[in-house]
Design a protein around this motif. Structure first.
Motif, PDB file in Angstrom:
ATOM      1  N   CYS A 103      53.282  -0.134  71.311  1.00 27.36           N
ATOM      2  CA  CYS A 103      51.899  -0.575  71.118  1.00 27.36           C
ATOM      3  C   CYS A 103      51.319  -0.846  72.509  1.00 27.36           C
ATOM      4  CB  CYS A 103      51.876  -1.827  70.256  1.00 27.36           C
ATOM      5  SG  CYS A 103      50.227  -2.491  70.005  1.00 27.36           S
ATOM      6  N   LYS A 132      44.282  -3.768  75.560  1.00 28.61           N
ATOM      7  CA  LYS A 132      44.549  -4.062  74.150  1.00 28.61           C
ATOM      8  C   LYS A 132      43.393  -4.806  73.483  1.00 28.61           C
ATOM      9  CE  LYS A 132      47.450  -2.970  72.277  1.00 28.61           C
ATOM     10  NZ  LYS A 132      47.598  -1.610  71.689  1.00 28.61           N
ATOM     11  N   PRO A 133      42.877  -4.265  72.389  1.00 28.09           N
ATOM     12  CA  PRO A 133      41.809  -4.960  71.657  1.00 28.09           C
ATOM     13  C   PRO A 133      42.432  -5.951  70.679  1.00 28.09           C
ATOM     14  CG  PRO A 133      42.225  -2.804  70.680  1.00 28.09           C
ATOM     15  CD  PRO A 133      43.265  -3.008  71.739  1.00 28.09           C
ATOM     16  N   GLU A 165      44.433   3.869  75.001  1.00 31.29           N
ATOM     17  CA  GLU A 165      43.139   3.463  74.442  1.00 31.29           C
ATOM     18  C   GLU A 165      42.179   2.927  75.492  1.00 31.29           C
ATOM     19  OE1 GLU A 165      43.362   0.757  71.092  1.00 31.29           O
ATOM     20  OE2 GLU A 165      41.196   0.413  71.124  1.00 31.29           O
ATOM     21  N   GLN A 183      42.173   7.561  73.813  1.00 28.75           N
ATOM     22  CA  GLN A 183      42.116   7.035  72.447  1.00 28.75           C
ATOM     23  C   GLN A 183      40.926   6.099  72.292  1.00 28.75           C
ATOM     24  OE1 GLN A 183      45.874   5.596  70.914  1.00 28.75           O
ATOM     25  NE2 GLN A 183      44.894   3.906  69.850  1.00 28.75           N
ATOM     26  N   ALA A 186      40.149   1.875  66.430  1.00 32.85           N
ATOM     27  CA  ALA A 186      39.405   1.605  65.197  1.00 32.85           C
ATOM     28  C   ALA A 186      38.209   0.683  65.451  1.00 32.85           C
ATOM     29  CB  ALA A 186      40.350   0.979  64.186  1.00 32.85           C
ATOM     30  N   LYS A 208      40.050   7.213  66.288  1.00 30.79           N
ATOM     31  CA  LYS A 208      40.625   6.548  65.133  1.00 30.79           C
ATOM     32  C   LYS A 208      39.540   6.182  64.129  1.00 30.79           C
ATOM     33  CE  LYS A 208      45.020   4.864  66.417  1.00 30.79           C
ATOM     34  NZ  LYS A 208      45.860   3.696  66.142  1.00 30.79           N
ATOM     35  N   ARG A 238      44.182   5.625  60.333  1.00 31.18           N
ATOM     36  CA  ARG A 238      45.068   4.508  60.683  1.00 31.18           C
ATOM     37  C   ARG A 238      45.007   3.388  59.650  1.00 31.18           C
ATOM     38  NH1 ARG A 238      42.845  -0.055  60.727  1.00 31.18           N
ATOM     39  NH2 ARG A 238      43.688  -0.877  62.666  1.00 31.18           N
ATOM     40  N   ASP A 270      48.356   7.587  61.845  1.00 29.95           N
ATOM     41  CA  ASP A 270      49.105   6.518  62.517  1.00 29.95           C
ATOM     42  C   ASP A 270      49.681   5.627  61.417  1.00 29.95           C
ATOM     43  OD1 ASP A 270      49.816   4.042  63.539  1.00 29.95           O
ATOM     44  OD2 ASP A 270      48.067   3.834  64.832  1.00 29.95           O
ATOM     45  N   HIS A 273      49.975   1.383  62.281  1.00 34.66           N
ATOM     46  CA  HIS A 273      48.861   0.478  62.006  1.00 34.66           C
ATOM     47  C   HIS A 273      48.425   0.575  60.547  1.00 34.66           C
ATOM     48  CE1 HIS A 273      48.753   0.657  66.400  1.00 34.66           C
ATOM     49  NE2 HIS A 273      48.325  -0.582  66.299  1.00 34.66           N
ATOM     50  N   GLU A 299      54.322   3.950  66.589  1.00 35.06           N
ATOM     51  CA  GLU A 299      54.733   2.902  67.529  1.00 35.06           C
ATOM     52  C   GLU A 299      56.254   2.773  67.537  1.00 35.06           C
ATOM     53  OE1 GLU A 299      50.797   0.184  68.107  1.00 35.06           O
ATOM     54  OE2 GLU A 299      52.285  -0.586  66.708  1.00 35.06           O
TER      55      GLU A 299
HETATM   56  C1  PEP Z   1      46.641   1.059  68.781  1.00 36.04           C
HETATM   57  O1  PEP Z   1      46.859   2.259  68.518  1.00 36.04           O
HETATM   58  O2  PEP Z   1      47.336   0.413  69.579  1.00 36.04           O
HETATM   59  C2  PEP Z   1      45.559   0.346  68.080  1.00 36.04           C
HETATM   60  C3  PEP Z   1      45.077  -0.811  68.537  1.00 36.04           C
HETATM   61  O3  PEP Z   1      45.175   0.959  66.968  1.00 36.04           O
HETATM   62  P1  PEP Z   1      43.888   0.732  66.012  1.00 36.04           P
HETATM   63  O4  PEP Z   1      42.687   0.932  66.863  1.00 36.04           O
HETATM   64  O5  PEP Z   1      44.077   1.795  64.968  1.00 36.04           O
HETATM   65  O6  PEP Z   1      43.997  -0.655  65.446  1.00 36.04           O
END
Ligand code: PEP
Ligand code: MN
Length: 338
Positions: A103, A132-133, A165, A183, A186, A208, A238, A270, A273, A299
């Protein structure tokens, strides 16, 4: 587009509506007069028409769409499957594409170790989040630019092209330079500024599906990028929010054949997720390939218990290796290769 007029609309109102349409849009209007109702059939490219402007005219009863609002992503105008090339790998053809990795990128040993393991099992791409979101501002936010550099090191070591991402349009330049597939997560599926700016580059984009996005909204987001001239788009299912709470999301396997029918773009799944549980990843991956997916984003972590994000849904390299054998069999059964 068909405009249904209210019963007994006067000729003068019809002419006025025609003027309104002609003033703004380059379309032909054919009038169909029935016994009680009259229709306007708009011929030409209606994708730019602001429907609410027409619906606001008094004599309009309703509007019926003949084609979907997306054109470039629409299979109707591009019957063959689109293939997207990234880092020397083609996705969307007969071959199944596998992308695997943690991840989050955590440190040099972790990312290089996982990259070597997934490569040995047959992965085509290394995935790893540098930005990372996270739902909480107190959770690990990623190593950011250092994370991208570690991904580049793992690429140098293994030759695996990388997927990571992007969160901000300000980083498009650095992502274009360093990663093979950008990437869009979502949470950013409807970040129209980001999508529009990604239309201006030629780097492939893995788009995504949004957490609660309909398939049509998802394809409209692809259209944003394509409208800017970037056709290199891979869609990635996802999981979506539903009333079910047992799993992190509900895996919409049905979206795969729907996308295949509506669009020519490659579609990946995916399962990590989409389920939020490591033990569901394998069955969902197999189901996705059986349903027609072109690729998988999985992942994989060497030590899920200590992962800085998404340990619960991360599989170990050994399971990834086992899974690949199963994916091969399913791919063969549906006339694909791996
Ligand atoms: C990811 O792929 O690490 C991720 C945060 O995915 P998603 O945007 O699908 O939640
Ligand atoms: Mn994750």
């Amino acid at each position: 587009m068909i405009i249904v007029l209210k019963p007994n609309t006067e000729q003068t109102a019809m002419l006025k509506l025609m003027e309104v349409i002609k003033a703004y849009y380059a379309v032909d209007i054919q009038v169909i007069n029935g016994e009680k109702l009259s229709l306007f059939a708009l011929i030409g490219d209606t994708s730019a028409i602001d429907e609410s402007r027409i619906a606001a005219v008094d004599c309009v009863e309703r509007i019926i769409h003949v084609t979907e609002p997306y054109r470039k992503a629409n299979r109707l105008f591009h019957p063959g499957n689109s293939e997207v090339e990234a880092g020397g790998i083609i996705t969307g053809g007969t071959g199944i594409t596998l992308a695997a990795g943690p991840c989050s990128v955590e440190n040099t040993e972790q990312i290089i170790g996982i990259a070597k393991a997934v490569k040995a099992s047959g992965a085509h791409f290394l995935r790893g989040g540098a930005f990372k979101p996270r739902t909480s501002p107190y959770s690990f936010q990623g190593l950011k630019y250092e994370g991208l550099d570690l991904l580049c090191r793992a690429k140098e070591e293994t030759g695996l092209p990388i997927i990571s991402e992007i969160l901000s349009p300000n980083d498009i330049e650095v992502f274009t330079e360093k990663v093979d597939i950008i990437q869009v997560g979502a949470r950013n599926m409807q970040n129209y500024d980001l999508l529009r700016q990604l239309g201006g580059v030629r780097k492939p984009v893995l788009l995504k599906r949004g957490l609660s996005a309909t398939i049509s909204e998802w394809l409209m987001s692809a259209e944003y990028i394509m409208a800017g001239g970037n056709d290199n788009i891979i869609l990635c299912e996802r999981g979506i929010r539903t009333f079910e709470t047992y799993t992190r999301n509900t895996t919409d396997i049905g979206a795969i054949p729907v996308i295949k029918r509506l669009s020519h773009l490659p579609v990946w799944v995916d399962p990590s997720h989409a389920s939020g549980k490591w033990w569901m990843v394998e069955p969902l991956a197999l189901a996705s390939i059986a349903a027609g997916a072109d690729g998988l984003l999985i992942e994989v972590h060497n030590d899920p218990q200590h992962a800085l994000s998404d340990g619960e849904q991360s599989i170990k390299p050994e399971l990834f290796d086992k899974m690949v054998h199963g994916i091969k069999k399913i791919a063969f059964a549906v006339n694909r290769t791996l």
